[in-house]
Design an enzyme around this catalytic site. Sequence first.
Site, PDB file in Angstrom:
ATOM      1  N   PHE A 258     -10.409  -1.700   4.514  1.00  0.00           N
ATOM      2  CA  PHE A 258     -11.137  -2.951   4.387  1.00  0.00           C
ATOM      3  C   PHE A 258     -10.206  -3.952   3.677  1.00  0.00           C
ATOM      4  O   PHE A 258      -9.126  -4.222   4.185  1.00  0.00           O
ATOM      5  CB  PHE A 258     -12.542  -2.689   3.821  1.00  0.00           C
ATOM      6  CG  PHE A 258     -13.405  -2.145   4.944  1.00  0.00           C
ATOM      7  CD1 PHE A 258     -13.159  -0.866   5.481  1.00  0.00           C
ATOM      8  CD2 PHE A 258     -14.350  -2.933   5.566  1.00  0.00           C
ATOM      9  CE1 PHE A 258     -13.858  -0.403   6.600  1.00  0.00           C
ATOM     10  CE2 PHE A 258     -15.059  -2.473   6.673  1.00  0.00           C
ATOM     11  CZ  PHE A 258     -14.812  -1.205   7.192  1.00  0.00           C
TER      12      PHE A 258
ATOM     13  N   ASN B 259      12.411  -1.134   6.181  1.00  0.00           N
ATOM     14  CA  ASN B 259      13.466  -2.093   6.566  1.00  0.00           C
ATOM     15  C   ASN B 259      13.543  -3.269   5.587  1.00  0.00           C
ATOM     16  O   ASN B 259      14.339  -4.181   5.790  1.00  0.00           O
ATOM     17  CB  ASN B 259      13.251  -2.602   7.996  1.00  0.00           C
ATOM     18  CG  ASN B 259      12.044  -3.521   8.114  1.00  0.00           C
ATOM     19  OD1 ASN B 259      11.281  -3.688   7.150  1.00  0.00           O
ATOM     20  ND2 ASN B 259      11.860  -4.119   9.275  1.00  0.00           N
TER      21      ASN B 259
ATOM     22  N   PHE C 207     -12.595 -21.303   1.779  1.00  0.00           N
ATOM     23  CA  PHE C 207     -12.796 -21.665   3.188  1.00  0.00           C
ATOM     24  C   PHE C 207     -14.271 -21.545   3.568  1.00  0.00           C
ATOM     25  O   PHE C 207     -14.676 -20.576   4.203  1.00  0.00           O
ATOM     26  CB  PHE C 207     -11.927 -20.784   4.086  1.00  0.00           C
ATOM     27  CG  PHE C 207     -10.446 -20.909   3.815  1.00  0.00           C
ATOM     28  CD1 PHE C 207      -9.861 -22.154   3.623  1.00  0.00           C
ATOM     29  CD2 PHE C 207      -9.639 -19.777   3.771  1.00  0.00           C
ATOM     30  CE1 PHE C 207      -8.488 -22.263   3.381  1.00  0.00           C
ATOM     31  CE2 PHE C 207      -8.275 -19.883   3.544  1.00  0.00           C
ATOM     32  CZ  PHE C 207      -7.696 -21.131   3.337  1.00  0.00           C
TER      33      PHE C 207
ATOM     34  N   SER D 186      -7.080  -0.792  10.452  1.00  0.00           N
ATOM     35  CA  SER D 186      -7.718  -1.889   9.721  1.00  0.00           C
ATOM     36  C   SER D 186      -9.142  -2.085  10.207  1.00  0.00           C
ATOM     37  O   SER D 186      -9.444  -1.849  11.389  1.00  0.00           O
ATOM     38  CB  SER D 186      -6.917  -3.168   9.991  1.00  0.00           C
ATOM     39  OG  SER D 186      -7.648  -4.304   9.608  1.00  0.00           O
TER      40      SER D 186
ATOM     41  N   GLY E  37     -11.741 -18.013  12.762  1.00  0.00           N
ATOM     42  CA  GLY E  37     -11.695 -16.560  12.928  1.00  0.00           C
ATOM     43  C   GLY E  37     -12.360 -15.766  11.826  1.00  0.00           C
ATOM     44  O   GLY E  37     -12.541 -14.554  11.967  1.00  0.00           O
ATOM     45  N   ASP E  38     -12.723 -16.411  10.694  1.00  0.00           N
ATOM     46  CA  ASP E  38     -13.358 -15.649   9.606  1.00  0.00           C
ATOM     47  C   ASP E  38     -14.788 -15.257   9.978  1.00  0.00           C
ATOM     48  O   ASP E  38     -15.550 -16.076  10.495  1.00  0.00           O
ATOM     49  CB  ASP E  38     -13.400 -16.478   8.312  1.00  0.00           C
ATOM     50  CG  ASP E  38     -12.092 -16.417   7.538  1.00  0.00           C
ATOM     51  OD1 ASP E  38     -11.272 -15.521   7.828  1.00  0.00           O
ATOM     52  OD2 ASP E  38     -11.906 -17.274   6.644  1.00  0.00           O
TER      53      ASP E  38
ATOM     54  N   ILE F  44       0.848  -1.204   0.000  1.00  0.00           N
ATOM     55  CA  ILE F  44       0.000   0.000   0.000  1.00  0.00           C
ATOM     56  C   ILE F  44       0.881   1.251   0.000  1.00  0.00           C
ATOM     57  O   ILE F  44       0.585   2.246  -0.679  1.00  0.00           O
ATOM     58  CB  ILE F  44      -0.969  -0.006   1.203  1.00  0.00           C
ATOM     59  CG1 ILE F  44      -1.803  -1.294   1.188  1.00  0.00           C
ATOM     60  CG2 ILE F  44      -1.881   1.211   1.171  1.00  0.00           C
ATOM     61  CD1 ILE F  44      -2.628  -1.522   2.439  1.00  0.00           C
TER      62      ILE F  44
ATOM     63  N   ASN G 194       7.038  -4.854  17.557  1.00  0.00           N
ATOM     64  CA  ASN G 194       7.323  -4.144  16.312  1.00  0.00           C
ATOM     65  C   ASN G 194       6.300  -3.033  16.049  1.00  0.00           C
ATOM     66  O   ASN G 194       6.655  -1.877  15.804  1.00  0.00           O
ATOM     67  CB  ASN G 194       7.357  -5.141  15.149  1.00  0.00           C
ATOM     68  CG  ASN G 194       7.790  -4.474  13.863  1.00  0.00           C
ATOM     69  OD1 ASN G 194       7.055  -3.667  13.310  1.00  0.00           O
ATOM     70  ND2 ASN G 194       8.981  -4.779  13.401  1.00  0.00           N
TER      71      ASN G 194
ATOM     72  N   ARG H 209     -16.750  -9.713   1.628  1.00  0.00           N
ATOM     73  CA  ARG H 209     -15.809  -8.699   2.105  1.00  0.00           C
ATOM     74  C   ARG H 209     -15.931  -7.458   1.237  1.00  0.00           C
ATOM     75  O   ARG H 209     -16.417  -7.520   0.102  1.00  0.00           O
ATOM     76  CB  ARG H 209     -14.350  -9.204   2.006  1.00  0.00           C
ATOM     77  CG  ARG H 209     -14.027 -10.364   2.908  1.00  0.00           C
ATOM     78  CD  ARG H 209     -13.932  -9.925   4.367  1.00  0.00           C
ATOM     79  NE  ARG H 209     -13.582 -11.034   5.234  1.00  0.00           N
ATOM     80  CZ  ARG H 209     -14.467 -11.882   5.778  1.00  0.00           C
ATOM     81  NH1 ARG H 209     -15.764 -11.747   5.535  1.00  0.00           N
ATOM     82  NH2 ARG H 209     -14.052 -12.844   6.579  1.00  0.00           N
TER      83      ARG H 209
ATOM     84  N   LYS I 108      -3.375  -2.894  16.298  1.00  0.00           N
ATOM     85  CA  LYS I 108      -4.058  -1.744  15.666  1.00  0.00           C
ATOM     86  C   LYS I 108      -4.982  -1.052  16.670  1.00  0.00           C
ATOM     87  O   LYS I 108      -5.044   0.183  16.727  1.00  0.00           O
ATOM     88  CB  LYS I 108      -4.853  -2.203  14.444  1.00  0.00           C
ATOM     89  CG  LYS I 108      -4.003  -2.782  13.312  1.00  0.00           C
ATOM     90  CD  LYS I 108      -3.080  -1.751  12.694  1.00  0.00           C
ATOM     91  CE  LYS I 108      -2.280  -2.304  11.538  1.00  0.00           C
ATOM     92  NZ  LYS I 108      -1.240  -1.378  11.061  1.00  0.00           N
TER      93      LYS I 108
ATOM     94  N   TYR J 222      -2.257  -9.331  15.879  1.00  0.00           N
ATOM     95  CA  TYR J 222      -2.101  -8.292  14.845  1.00  0.00           C
ATOM     96  C   TYR J 222      -3.184  -7.219  15.007  1.00  0.00           C
ATOM     97  O   TYR J 222      -2.910  -6.028  15.072  1.00  0.00           O
ATOM     98  CB  TYR J 222      -2.184  -8.911  13.441  1.00  0.00           C
ATOM     99  CG  TYR J 222      -2.597  -7.921  12.383  1.00  0.00           C
ATOM    100  CD1 TYR J 222      -1.708  -6.952  11.938  1.00  0.00           C
ATOM    101  CD2 TYR J 222      -3.894  -7.913  11.868  1.00  0.00           C
ATOM    102  CE1 TYR J 222      -2.106  -6.008  10.997  1.00  0.00           C
ATOM    103  CE2 TYR J 222      -4.298  -6.990  10.937  1.00  0.00           C
ATOM    104  CZ  TYR J 222      -3.406  -6.036  10.506  1.00  0.00           C
ATOM    105  OH  TYR J 222      -3.802  -5.093   9.589  1.00  0.00           O
TER     106      TYR J 222
END
Length: 343
Positions: free
Chosen positions: A178, A32, A218, A124, A295-296, A12, A99, A231, A153, A149
């Site tokens: 999104f 990096n 999935f 996100s 998790g979806d 992005i 990080n 989505r 955010k 993750y």
Amino acid sequence: MRVLVSGGAGYIGSHTVVQLIAAGHEVVVVDNFGNAKPAVMGRLDTLTGTHIPMHAFDVTDKDKTEHLFATERIDAVIHFAGLKAVGESVQIPLDYYQNNLESTFSLLRAMRRHGCHTLVFSSSATVYGDQAPVPYQEDYEPLGAASPYGRTKVMIEHVLRDVAHIETDWRIGVLRYFNPVGAHVSGTIGEDPQGIPNNLMPFIAQVAVGRREKLQIFGDDYPTPDGTCQRDYIHVEDLAAGHVAALNRIVNSDDPIRTWNLGTGTGTSVLEVVKAFERASGQPIPYDVVGRRAGDLPAFWADATRANEELGWHATHTIDDMCADTWRWQSQNPQGYDDSVEE
Ligand code: UD1
């Protein structure tokens, strides 16, 4: 403005660099190359017709970040740099927290020390968690996320709000993406995931180009029109335009911090993406339907009203555009940036 883009060699980030320069800004990149290839910089120079100053280090390094601000004039920062793989974040959570949080702290401190208070942050849709009503709206609380993750955010959003609440000279734009897909229309820059892609669009593209045999879908037993998850896929060029619009807005705003969704406002199913990609590429996409991925969520998309009204921004690319541009990038660069000689 002279804009520091952290993670500017990434997917992005690189597309945003092109649009910032097209909009008349100067860009300095810091990256990096943890999840990006140096070859992208030569391509950006070619695309923009300018030589983009580049610093190859990790912004978690406070001393190097401080040195950069001491030696370069920086008017604003767009902070993309970070780790972003949901599954990996479950395996190595400490790396993710360290990080993503330390890079933000390091930048905020260097910015403050050098009188730079304009920041656009990559957040996100994952911060809406699994309880928010669809379409997702920016004011929804409480933020939450199912993975380390996603929690980085959420945490960073809280840090930014707390800082901006008390240090009111900040001008911060938080952008909740999104599902970013697509590539620059030239086919010279695009998404180049390391290893097996986790995300749907790069996986489909690698099937189409012959790098992978077939897609696994999935689950097709979700409560959606065709049973596959929906989505809000958004073209990376629309996303990049959203960053330029947000930057222009925050510098002329009285609000120390403001959050915008960047999405199209519509949901597209996995099967609809497969069909659109077949149309765009002329290649068959063989697939098997397998079990659901842990998790979806069944379906979510953005309420994009606030970005429309306040940024004068809206997504202009269709799912067919997204697939056509992804295919152009993938077919011209079957092995991603590894096809190119490093410039
Ligand atoms: C994920 C992340 C999100 C991140 C986004 C980047 C979560 C839970 N997910 O979103 O934070 O911003 O990637 O684009 O935080 N699918 C398949 N087969 C595949 C891959 C995916 O069927 O091989 C399906 C998935 O089940 C899902 C859809 O495709 O329904 C999209 O998946 P993906 O591209 O991984 O994005 P998300 O999980 O929505």
